[in-house]
Design an enzyme around this catalytic site. Structure first.
Site, PDB file in Angstrom:
ATOM      1  N   HIS A   1       0.817  -1.225   0.000  1.00 54.47           N
ATOM      2  CA  HIS A   1       0.000   0.000   0.000  1.00 54.47           C
ATOM      3  C   HIS A   1       0.848   1.271   0.000  1.00 54.47           C
ATOM      4  O   HIS A   1       1.807   1.397   0.743  1.00 54.47           O
ATOM      5  CB  HIS A   1      -1.050   0.000   1.104  1.00 54.47           C
ATOM      6  CG  HIS A   1      -0.538  -0.021   2.514  1.00 54.47           C
ATOM      7  ND1 HIS A   1      -0.219   1.130   3.192  1.00 54.47           N
ATOM      8  CD2 HIS A   1      -0.303  -1.040   3.369  1.00 54.47           C
ATOM      9  CE1 HIS A   1       0.171   0.808   4.420  1.00 54.47           C
ATOM     10  NE2 HIS A   1       0.146  -0.500   4.554  1.00 54.47           N
TER      11      HIS A   1
ATOM     12  N   ASP B   1       6.184   0.567   6.670  1.00 55.15           N
ATOM     13  CA  ASP B   1       4.730   0.390   6.474  1.00 55.15           C
ATOM     14  C   ASP B   1       4.174   1.510   5.606  1.00 55.15           C
ATOM     15  O   ASP B   1       3.780   2.541   6.116  1.00 55.15           O
ATOM     16  CB  ASP B   1       4.055   0.351   7.841  1.00 55.15           C
ATOM     17  CG  ASP B   1       2.586  -0.010   7.753  1.00 55.15           C
ATOM     18  OD1 ASP B   1       2.143  -0.468   6.689  1.00 55.15           O
ATOM     19  OD2 ASP B   1       1.871   0.164   8.755  1.00 55.15           O
TER      20      ASP B   1
ATOM     21  N   GLU C   1      -4.895   1.891   2.554  1.00 50.80           N
ATOM     22  CA  GLU C   1      -5.024   0.694   3.396  1.00 50.80           C
ATOM     23  C   GLU C   1      -5.218   1.098   4.860  1.00 50.80           C
ATOM     24  O   GLU C   1      -6.024   0.518   5.573  1.00 50.80           O
ATOM     25  CB  GLU C   1      -3.765  -0.186   3.259  1.00 50.80           C
ATOM     26  CG  GLU C   1      -3.887  -1.544   3.949  1.00 50.80           C
ATOM     27  CD  GLU C   1      -3.482  -1.535   5.413  1.00 50.80           C
ATOM     28  OE1 GLU C   1      -3.854  -2.477   6.127  1.00 50.80           O
ATOM     29  OE2 GLU C   1      -2.813  -0.594   5.865  1.00 50.80           O
ATOM     30  N   GLU C   2      -4.454   2.106   5.296  1.00 53.97           N
ATOM     31  CA  GLU C   2      -4.392   2.407   6.734  1.00 53.97           C
ATOM     32  C   GLU C   2      -5.710   2.866   7.342  1.00 53.97           C
ATOM     33  O   GLU C   2      -6.057   2.440   8.430  1.00 53.97           O
ATOM     34  CB  GLU C   2      -3.325   3.475   7.006  1.00 53.97           C
ATOM     35  CG  GLU C   2      -1.900   3.030   6.695  1.00 53.97           C
ATOM     36  CD  GLU C   2      -1.399   1.923   7.606  1.00 53.97           C
ATOM     37  OE1 GLU C   2      -2.161   1.444   8.454  1.00 53.97           O
ATOM     38  OE2 GLU C   2      -0.219   1.546   7.445  1.00 53.97           O
TER      39      GLU C   2
ATOM     40  N   ASP D   1       3.294  -6.441   3.248  1.00 50.20           N
ATOM     41  CA  ASP D   1       2.885  -5.360   4.151  1.00 50.20           C
ATOM     42  C   ASP D   1       3.231  -5.733   5.587  1.00 50.20           C
ATOM     43  O   ASP D   1       2.436  -5.569   6.503  1.00 50.20           O
ATOM     44  CB  ASP D   1       1.370  -5.094   4.002  1.00 50.20           C
ATOM     45  CG  ASP D   1       0.918  -3.912   4.857  1.00 50.20           C
ATOM     46  OD1 ASP D   1       1.778  -3.114   5.291  1.00 50.20           O
ATOM     47  OD2 ASP D   1      -0.296  -3.789   5.091  1.00 50.20           O
TER      48      ASP D   1
ATOM     49  N   HIS E   1       3.636   2.557  12.588  1.00 51.50           N
ATOM     50  CA  HIS E   1       2.733   3.707  12.806  1.00 51.50           C
ATOM     51  C   HIS E   1       3.316   4.782  13.721  1.00 51.50           C
ATOM     52  O   HIS E   1       2.569   5.565  14.296  1.00 51.50           O
ATOM     53  CB  HIS E   1       1.379   3.254  13.374  1.00 51.50           C
ATOM     54  CG  HIS E   1       0.627   2.317  12.471  1.00 51.50           C
ATOM     55  ND1 HIS E   1      -0.591   1.786  12.804  1.00 51.50           N
ATOM     56  CD2 HIS E   1       0.918   1.817  11.242  1.00 51.50           C
ATOM     57  CE1 HIS E   1      -1.020   0.997  11.824  1.00 51.50           C
ATOM     58  NE2 HIS E   1      -0.113   1.000  10.858  1.00 51.50           N
TER      59      HIS E   1
HETATM   60 ZN    ZN Z   1       0.660  -1.502   6.308  1.00 51.40          ZN
END
Ligand code: ZN
Length: 467
Positions: free
Chosen positions: A279, A291, A325-326, A353, A423
């Site tokens: 993503h 990520d 995606e997130e 991912d 994140h």
């Molecule tokens: Zn991800």
């Protein structure tokens, strides 16, 4: 005698085929490690563009950049697939402190969770009550919770070897904690960051309010693991602490964005489609290198490595860079929706991912016969220390493609360090190792090569050898 010769010929053919496969895998790995593009692309995505939250200018820049890079590869097709995405913005940096007595405060590190509402102007200050999980709220009831901030302090389970399992165990607290606490009259939630390590980084991630009316939604933030420990320790000594936090994040109207798609059209079975993807969006605190910048550049390099290694796929190979995606999965859903409308036949999809760390293998969602067929390729991967070929989760973006026939897979890198960065503001380029990233790209290319060559039908080896 005739039967013996047939068997002998088949055996020789199998040997030659296996030799070619071993040679092709060697070419793929050598190409990735000596002239791979994944690291260079990631450098640009991370350091020239940065965090790519859906609907942001950076996300738009990433769309343009990856499309241009696809175009430079001389693929058969490159296109943008339109998709409307949510746009949530963080606003000014969040601020929080623990107040032990009037005027005596200790600042703590928090960040708003994605999708959260803001605090009232000037922030919210209230007594804070600690629970291990949102499930403890019911026992406390409205009496004890009303007017307070709920602190959900559930550490990830440290003795699980697969850290994604530990994440899966706790992520509901982050996602649903605020909606649950609001039902008991809480005025905010503070959730322990999903990080196995003790450090000062708050980790964001998506949260939702379900069908809770707008007027009842309460702000929710993540607190760093160090500060979660501190807060818990202080509460053990004094239950009457005040907690203050302010955040002014907002949900804006949806905006137009895109999935970015590059394709090598199959030479024999162009209607059988193989997808490889990651993503393109990321959270906004870091630059989204692990990520999922890693998965994006690895997927792009799969197409390039096939070409560089002189492999002309029989089936169509598409690298899909999914948007959103997130905080919405809109890109993954849109891709599957369009595929269905066009009646496209997707036979295999692979997602990366799980970070750009040393690859260990893959997990698969498929039937036993197909898994056994894939496990039959293990010896080919042995020189590259890839050994994990098991049933398991594939990926969020490709999951909407699931039907009775498609085989879904996920790259499984070593997961021990992933949640140190996930994140958080330290998900940055310097934490991705070039060779580990390139080994991942090569492993994905190798698997795609074998899937393309042998297909996803589980028929006899004799049939396969005629391919
Ligand atoms: Zn991800």
């Amino acid at each position: 005698m005739k039967r013996f010769i047939t068997i002998l010929l088949l055996f020789v053919a199998f040997q030659i085929s296996a030799q070619t496969d071993a040679e092709n895998l060697k070419k793929i790995y050598s190409n990735s490690l000596t002239n791979g593009m994944s690291y260079q692309w990631l450098d640009h995505l991370s350091n020239q563009i940065g965090g790519r939250l859906s609907g942001s200018l950076n996300a738009e820049k990433a769309v343009q950049y990856t499309k241009e890079e696809f175009e430079k590869l001389g693929l058969d097709k490159v296109w943008l697939q339109p998709v409307m995405v949510p746009r949530w913005v963080r606003g000014a940096p969040e601020f929080a402190y623990i107040e032990t007595s009037p005027g005596v405060t200790t600042n703590v590190n928090i960040c708003a969770l994605g999708g959260s509402v803001a605090t009232p102007n000037g922030g919210v200050k209230a007594k804070i009550i600690e629970v291990k999980t949102y499930k403890d709220l019911e026992a406390l009831g409205v009496e004890k919770i009303r007017g307070k901030i709920v602190f959900i302090n559930r550490p990830m389970q440290a003795d699980l070897i697969n850290t994604f399992e530990a994440y899966g165990g706790c992520s509901v607290e982050r996602y649903a904690g605020a909606a649950e606490a609001a039902k008991y009259g809480a005025v905010g939630t503070i959730v322990r960051s999903l990080n196995l390590r003790l450090d000062d980084y708050p980790h964001t991630g998506s949260m939702g309010y379900g069908d809770l009316p707008l007027s009842q939604r309460i702000p929710s933030a993540a607190i760093s693991t160090n500060d979660a420990e501190l807060l818990s320790g202080m509460l053990a000594l004094n239950k009457n602490l005040n907690f203050f936090f302010s955040q002014n994040c907002k949900q804006l109207p949806d905006v137009q964005s895109y999935n970015v798609i590059g394709e090598i059209t199959g030479s024999e079975f162009p209607n059988e489609i193989i997808v490889v993807g990651g993503h393109l969006d990321s959270w906004d605190l870091g630059d989204g290198s692990h990520d999922d910048g890693a998965g994006v550049v690895q997927s792009m390099d799969v197409l390039r490595l096939l070409k560089e290694s002189g492999i002309r796929p029989k089936r169509t190979i598409r690298a899909v860079l999914f948007m959103n995606e997130e905080n919405g999965l809109r890109g993954g859903r849109k891709y599957a929706e369009v595929a269905k409308q066009k009646n496209e036949n997707h036979v295999f999809a692979l997602e990366s991912d799980s970070g750009g760390f040393t690859p260990r293998g893959f997990s698969f969602q498929c039937n036993e016969a197909m898994l056994a067929k894939i496990q039959g390729w293990r010896s080919l991967f042995k020189p590259y220390l890839i050994h994990y070929f098991e049933e398991g989760y594939s990926g969020a973006d490709i999951s909407p493609l699931k039907d009775d026939t498609i085989v879904l897979a996920g790259l499984r890198p070593d997961s021990q360090r992933y949640f140190d960065h996930h994140h958080a503001s330290n998900d940055t380029f310097e934490h991705v190792n070039k060779r580990e990233l390139e080994l991942g790209a090569a492993s994905m290319t190798a698997l795609i090569y074998l899937i393309d060559k042998y297909g996803t039908q589980t028929i006899s080896n004799t049939e396969e050898l005629r391919d």
